[in-house]
Design an enzyme around this catalytic site. Sequence first.
Site, PDB file in Angstrom:
ATOM      1  N   GLU A 204      26.357  44.626  32.593  1.00 14.32           N
ATOM      2  CA  GLU A 204      25.156  44.688  31.741  1.00 14.32           C
ATOM      3  C   GLU A 204      23.994  43.922  32.362  1.00 14.32           C
ATOM      4  OE1 GLU A 204      25.842  46.910  29.398  1.00 14.32           O
ATOM      5  OE2 GLU A 204      23.654  46.836  29.365  1.00 14.32           O
TER       6      GLU A 204
HETATM    7  C1  LIG Z   1      34.485  46.254  34.557  1.00 15.41           C
HETATM    8  C2  LIG Z   1      33.128  46.815  34.775  1.00 15.41           C
HETATM    9  C3  LIG Z   1      32.552  47.635  33.813  1.00 15.41           C
HETATM   10  C4  LIG Z   1      31.296  48.201  34.022  1.00 15.41           C
HETATM   11  N1  LIG Z   1      30.790  49.086  33.105  1.00 15.41           N
HETATM   12  C5  LIG Z   1      29.663  49.786  33.416  1.00 15.41           C
HETATM   13  C6  LIG Z   1      29.217  50.866  32.594  1.00 15.41           C
HETATM   14  O1  LIG Z   1      29.810  51.164  31.555  1.00 15.41           O
HETATM   15  N2  LIG Z   1      28.119  51.567  32.984  1.00 15.41           N
HETATM   16  C7  LIG Z   1      27.440  51.278  34.124  1.00 15.41           C
HETATM   17  O2  LIG Z   1      26.466  51.957  34.417  1.00 15.41           O
HETATM   18  N3  LIG Z   1      27.819  50.240  34.926  1.00 15.41           N
HETATM   19  C8  LIG Z   1      28.921  49.502  34.605  1.00 15.41           C
HETATM   20  N4  LIG Z   1      29.342  48.489  35.426  1.00 15.41           N
HETATM   21  C9  LIG Z   1      28.558  48.145  36.580  1.00 15.41           C
HETATM   22  C10 LIG Z   1      27.857  46.805  36.439  1.00 15.41           C
HETATM   23  O3  LIG Z   1      26.843  46.862  35.479  1.00 15.41           O
HETATM   24  C11 LIG Z   1      27.377  46.392  37.834  1.00 15.41           C
HETATM   25  O4  LIG Z   1      28.536  46.056  38.580  1.00 15.41           O
HETATM   26  C12 LIG Z   1      26.397  45.235  37.814  1.00 15.41           C
HETATM   27  O5  LIG Z   1      25.183  45.636  37.236  1.00 15.41           O
HETATM   28  C13 LIG Z   1      26.115  44.692  39.202  1.00 15.41           C
HETATM   29  O6  LIG Z   1      25.831  45.720  40.119  1.00 15.41           O
HETATM   30  P1  LIG Z   1      26.650  45.769  41.490  1.00 15.41           P
HETATM   31  O7  LIG Z   1      28.094  45.688  41.178  1.00 15.41           O
HETATM   32  O8  LIG Z   1      26.194  46.917  42.295  1.00 15.41           O
HETATM   33  O9  LIG Z   1      26.279  44.425  42.225  1.00 15.41           O
HETATM   34  P2  LIG Z   1      25.012  44.211  43.197  1.00 15.41           P
HETATM   35  O10 LIG Z   1      23.804  44.808  42.607  1.00 15.41           O
HETATM   36  O11 LIG Z   1      25.398  44.617  44.562  1.00 15.41           O
HETATM   37  O12 LIG Z   1      24.870  42.619  43.120  1.00 15.41           O
HETATM   38  C14 LIG Z   1      25.699  41.726  43.889  1.00 15.41           C
HETATM   39  C15 LIG Z   1      25.136  40.303  43.730  1.00 15.41           C
HETATM   40  O13 LIG Z   1      23.784  40.261  44.217  1.00 15.41           O
HETATM   41  C16 LIG Z   1      22.896  39.817  43.180  1.00 15.41           C
HETATM   42  N5  LIG Z   1      21.658  40.590  43.245  1.00 15.41           N
HETATM   43  C17 LIG Z   1      21.511  41.927  43.390  1.00 15.41           C
HETATM   44  N6  LIG Z   1      20.213  42.251  43.371  1.00 15.41           N
HETATM   45  C18 LIG Z   1      19.513  41.117  43.193  1.00 15.41           C
HETATM   46  C19 LIG Z   1      18.127  40.799  43.074  1.00 15.41           C
HETATM   47  N7  LIG Z   1      17.183  41.745  43.087  1.00 15.41           N
HETATM   48  N8  LIG Z   1      17.790  39.509  42.912  1.00 15.41           N
HETATM   49  C20 LIG Z   1      18.722  38.555  42.850  1.00 15.41           C
HETATM   50  N9  LIG Z   1      20.041  38.778  42.961  1.00 15.41           N
HETATM   51  C21 LIG Z   1      20.436  40.048  43.123  1.00 15.41           C
HETATM   52  C22 LIG Z   1      23.636  40.052  41.876  1.00 15.41           C
HETATM   53  O14 LIG Z   1      23.213  39.153  40.858  1.00 15.41           O
HETATM   54  C23 LIG Z   1      25.088  39.812  42.282  1.00 15.41           C
HETATM   55  O15 LIG Z   1      25.392  38.457  42.245  1.00 15.41           O
HETATM   56  C24 LIG Z   1      30.592  47.897  35.209  1.00 15.41           C
HETATM   57  C25 LIG Z   1      31.154  47.032  36.152  1.00 15.41           C
HETATM   58  C26 LIG Z   1      32.409  46.526  35.966  1.00 15.41           C
HETATM   59  C27 LIG Z   1      33.012  45.647  37.048  1.00 15.41           C
END
Ligand SMILES: Cc1cc2nc3c(=O)[nH]c(=O)nc-3n(C[C@H](O)[C@H](O)[C@H](O)COP(=O)(O)OP(=O)(O)OC[C@H]3O[C@@H](n4cnc5c(N)ncnc54)[C@H](O)[C@@H]3O)c2cc1C
Length: 608
Positions: free
Chosen positions: A457
Amino acid sequence: MTATATHRHADGHLPDPAGGPAYRAPVQDILLALDVAGLERVLALAAYAHVDRSTLVSALEEFGRFAAEVIAPTDRIGDLDGAHLDPEPRRVTTPAEFHTAYRMYVDGGWGTLPFPTRFGGGAFPSAVALALQEMFASANLALSLNPVLTQGAIEALLRWGDADQQERYLPHLLTGRWSGTMNLTEADAGSDLGAIRTTARHDGALGWRVSGTKQFITWGDHDLAENIVHLVLARTPDAPAGTKGLSLFVVPRRILSSSGLPGAENAVRCTHVEEKLGLHGSPTCTMVFDEAYGELVGPRHGGMRAMFTMMNAARLSIGVQGPAVAERAYQQAHAYATGRVQGRVRDGEGSRPARLVDHLDVKRMLLLMRTGTQASRALLFATALFGDLATHGDHPDDRERARQFADLLTPVAKAWSTDLGFASASLGVQVLGGAGYIEETGMPQRLRDARIGPIYEGTNGIQALDLVTRKLGRDGGRWMRELLHEMGGSPPPPRSPTDPLSAAYRIYDRSLGCLASTTEWMLAKLDASPDDAIAGAGAYLELVGVTVGTWLLLRRAAFAVDSGVDQRARCIEEAEFFAAEVAAGAQGLAQTIVVGAGHLDMAVPPSA
Ligand SMILES: Cc1cc2nc3c(=O)[nH]c(=O)nc-3n(C[C@H](O)[C@H](O)[C@H](O)COP(=O)(O)OP(=O)(O)OC[C@H]3O[C@@H](n4cnc5c(N)ncnc54)[C@H](O)[C@@H]3O)c2cc1C
């Protein structure tokens, strides 16, 4: 690793079906938190004229019993058995016990509570629905996500769907006979939604055709509901790059027939269910859309605004998982620490055998869990009640002020509460010592389940950026200054040195001073050198959480004394403790905030 059915004995029973002591729903604490957050003011609004307090209290009590007696016993089964993708037919299956609990949830009409009566809802304040979500999440976090996503889909369709879409989808989503999902994330688009590649092309009278692959979709497929209504962010052929080019589509798993019932299978399927650290009972799916039938929701290229409606509701629902996990962990840690004897403590001239709770370090851990739960719960309910006021307030000025406060506090409520929830689960493990590390006690599940809160989220890092770069600077910082003003005036600080809370108020005043000065620093830096503001965003969010949390615990103590509730002595002690142990750290946070970005001006060293 997702556990499998092999954890069951040959007769199908689990080694320890409970996985720790039974959950008890803290209905009195929840009600008090709602009262402190301003429930009475909201119930006085014309929109809630039909909700009387006794009905509301009965609903909380009844749902509390349901959560404890029906949902909680399914928690460990979900953790051990998990959700699985069965190859033929390609469907996600969940433990049989989930089916019974979910059916009773649907039959009880619990999902309808906060939604408009014209679609079969109860039109209760959303803060009351959030209280129910807390109890559901304490009882079984993985299963609770299913209605959370459904409620987010309902919010989006209520705000952006046309009359026809609302008519066809909402009544079924409200009951929970159909469930909803939120499809944002893709392999290359997580925090950066502008990178979304899923496409939607217009197919004349046949609507839209949606194609692409979404990952990590919570409850993307399952066997609990008759239909699954996916809300999908996608890009139309004429779309500009980035988030501005995204549109929102509703894509039902089964296309509705002319009679409005689920008919033919749509071209959307789950191809993979993730094995993950926790939440084993909640299927996290890869969803492939292959020219799937879809309908545009809201204006073309207005997808982000529409999705924000869904995400804002979901952020509080995810935030409330913080106190939910912390409450469950506390109940177990408390039971263990009052039962186990280890070592001795001083007793007058001599010593006596000690229970764990008699050792100051263990006591401190338990009280940190306990007070963090109360503070974050109060913050979440206060934010939700500001949201209710923003929608239904009597006067436009009241609505605007409440909306701005809700906007400011939502990222704090999500991030601070989920961080506290994970910290509490970790303290719970620590209180149990070695037993806390043993799966059969159930405590490791708390820790594993809680770890996702700060990630999904919008990660907590992204929440901090949202607070500082999007919310704080609105109208030149007016709204945070107004909130600070309100926090300085209510309740009137007791100044008598004999007041039991006078020390807590002194600490709170200092915390408030730190927040006021760092707010001005942030506002100045946002213009002059944004990197300095961004570098301090996480600590600033924490300082807001700590200060607002302390304010609400002090208000809770004052409210408890004024209204003479049974918990009043405990409320005073808890406010004192939180101020001394947590708010006292405000100066450290303030120092971290104003360090700026200078010390980050270095390369990250290579790993090997
Ligand atoms: C169990 C689970 C359920 C989920 N359910 C859903 C769902 O129902 N629907 C859906 O759409 N998604 C869902 N997600 C996805 C989830 O919302 C994302 O994993 C989350 O938003 C982070 O994106 P990412 O994994 O690509 O991490 P990344 O975006 O790659 O981030 C990795 C790290 O870098 C940091 N970071 C990235 N960009 C920036 C920035 N601009 N500035 C500062 N720091 C940054 C982040 O804070 C994090 O620490 C789910 C994920 C999991 C694991």
